[in-house]
Design an enzyme around this catalytic site. Sequence first.
Site, PDB file in Angstrom:
ATOM      1  N   GLU A   1     -12.718  -1.882   1.637  1.00  0.00           N
ATOM      2  CA  GLU A   1     -13.552  -1.567   3.054  1.00  0.00           C
ATOM      3  C   GLU A   1     -14.464  -0.675   2.650  1.00  0.00           C
ATOM      4  OE1 GLU A   1     -10.574  -1.287   6.070  1.00  0.00           O
ATOM      5  OE2 GLU A   1      -9.986  -3.452   6.050  1.00  0.00           O
TER       6      GLU A   1
ATOM      7  N   GLU B   1      -6.697  -8.948   3.063  1.00  0.00           N
ATOM      8  CA  GLU B   1      -5.949  -8.456   4.289  1.00  0.00           C
ATOM      9  C   GLU B   1      -6.185  -9.437   5.460  1.00  0.00           C
ATOM     10  OE1 GLU B   1      -6.285  -4.170   5.096  1.00  0.00           O
ATOM     11  OE2 GLU B   1      -6.903  -3.881   3.015  1.00  0.00           O
TER      12      GLU B   1
ATOM     13  N   GLU C   1       0.739  -1.349   0.030  1.00  0.00           N
ATOM     14  CA  GLU C   1      -0.023   0.032  -0.035  1.00  0.00           C
ATOM     15  C   GLU C   1       0.894   1.394   0.150  1.00  0.00           C
ATOM     16  OE1 GLU C   1      -3.096   0.187   2.974  1.00  0.00           O
ATOM     17  OE2 GLU C   1      -3.750   2.234   2.497  1.00  0.00           O
TER      18      GLU C   1
HETATM   19  O1  AHR Z   1      -3.310  -2.592   6.088  1.00  0.00           O
HETATM   20  C1  AHR Z   1      -3.696  -1.414   6.785  1.00  0.00           C
HETATM   21  C2  AHR Z   1      -5.074  -0.881   6.595  1.00  0.00           C
HETATM   22  O2  AHR Z   1      -5.984  -1.666   7.014  1.00  0.00           O
HETATM   23  C3  AHR Z   1      -5.536  -0.847   5.392  1.00  0.00           C
HETATM   24  O3  AHR Z   1      -5.253   0.416   4.541  1.00  0.00           O
HETATM   25  C4  AHR Z   1      -7.064  -1.084   5.158  1.00  0.00           C
HETATM   26  O4  AHR Z   1      -7.718  -1.472   4.148  1.00  0.00           O
HETATM   27  C5  AHR Z   1      -7.268  -1.970   6.762  1.00  0.00           C
HETATM   28  O5  AHR Z   1      -8.196  -1.087   7.348  1.00  0.00           O
END
Ligand code: AHR
Length: 512
Positions: free
Chosen positions: A173, A292, A27
């Site tokens: 999300e 994730e 990210e």
């Molecule tokens: O991985 C860290 C964060 O956690 C991401 O940006 C988000 O999608 C999640 O809440």
Amino acid sequence: MSRARITLDRDFTIGEVPRRLFGSFVEHMGRCVYTGIYEPGHPEADENGFRLDVLKLVKELGATVVRYPGGNFVSGYNWEDGIGPRGDRPRRLDGAWHTVETNAFGLHEFVDWSRLAGTEIMEAINLGTRGVDAAREIVEYANHPGGSYWSDLRAKNGHKDPFNIKLWCLGNEMDGPWQIGHKTAEEYGRLAQEAAKAMRFVDPDIELVACGSSNSGMPTFGAWEQTVLTHAYDEVDYVSLHAYYQEHDGDAGSFLASAVDMDYFIESVIATADAVRAKGKHKKHINLSFDEWNVWYQRGLDTQDQPHNVAKAGWREHPRVIEDKYNVTDAVVVGTLLNSLLRHGDRVKIANQAQLVNVIAPIFSEENGPAWRQTIFHPFARMAELAKGQILRLSVDSDKYENARFGGTDLVDVSATWDEETGRLALFFANRGLEEAADIEVALRGFDARQVVRAEVLEIPEDGDRFTINTQSRPDQVGLKPLEGAKASGSELRATLPALSWAVIELDVAKD
Ligand code: AHR
């Protein structure tokens, strides 16, 4: 000493190991991209600014697919900001992580890096502030061969051949109130459906992931999946799941049982997706993308790398954000989470540990300094390397322990795979017992074990405790070492797992 008796049978399989289970996540957040995978001027960087020391560790980790560019970041991101000559790219404020994004690294750089790393790309699009138009245009830019505005621009920007990105996430999300452009399930379900349709008009061969819930504790969990899939069932292939676990108030027992929650989460999403399938009389199944997952200590305000403090410190380029340091207990938990994913490999087809470097990551790197493996690197790397062929269905009879969150939980957690091509059987164990070693007996039905080819363990180091971490000065304090005493012959394997440990045993077997 606790005991566990496990039975497996060559004919009782769950399905082929989905290689995309060993995915990771990059990210634009903190130091994952900048000073993580990309740091021009670093002594180990190549001519593109890619850190080769980090790349070497990424290859050793064995990640198969990498999600990019977010995360919360993507919901405010204009993908066009990251293409074209670097000097023309805008500096933007990233509201999700209160960071100045220079856009020095963008889609072309990620494609080039992925080719070097040997990883598949999983591209997330912005369905927070943007919509159908930007969604179809990025697919045209990435995948259309040429002769159109966006594909010709790609060629002009240096990549004549299409990127051919197969896997796409429809936002991130979107159920979370923290998300830029957060939506109700109705709003998101319709948008995902229309974006998916328009993206497929450009490239019918892509695979699409709809956002599920951000975790199983969300108030809308279940209802969200049901509404979103009711709208988008025909257009999408996967629904996503996200989950992070941590030790609360010294309750190691509950933390070590986190995979029980992961099992519950996965099985609930399968049930919900299948209910929508039945009601809508659909033929295909929707599979799961656990895109994730990890251990993440969400500590509020107590360190400078926590989001509130990062925001208070003002707008900066690539500040330190959630740079968790992982200990022995965390590595054991990560091993059990990987077991849970593998045991559900008939429906969980993609999984991405979040994230890859520095930000809640198995790899840590210092700006202008070295890179090293965190404790959680080891179970991931070994499983990515050895979990091949068929996933075996196991019968496990383990002693249990009580914990506040999940009640009676197996002390020994296990998954196993059988690769007919190489004749190798691999078993991945975790002993959740904080004090006691565990005696393991495995009945190998339908196999004839010739020898143990590898037996390794990650445990508390002699001069450490369960909180021991790897650091820049002691990068290998917690690692894998030989597991002594593992014995296999005929249809039986015996081993002893030290207290609080993760272990892998690989056997050379012949079919009887
Ligand atoms: O991985 C860290 C964060 O956690 C991401 O940006 C988000 O999608 C999640 O809440």
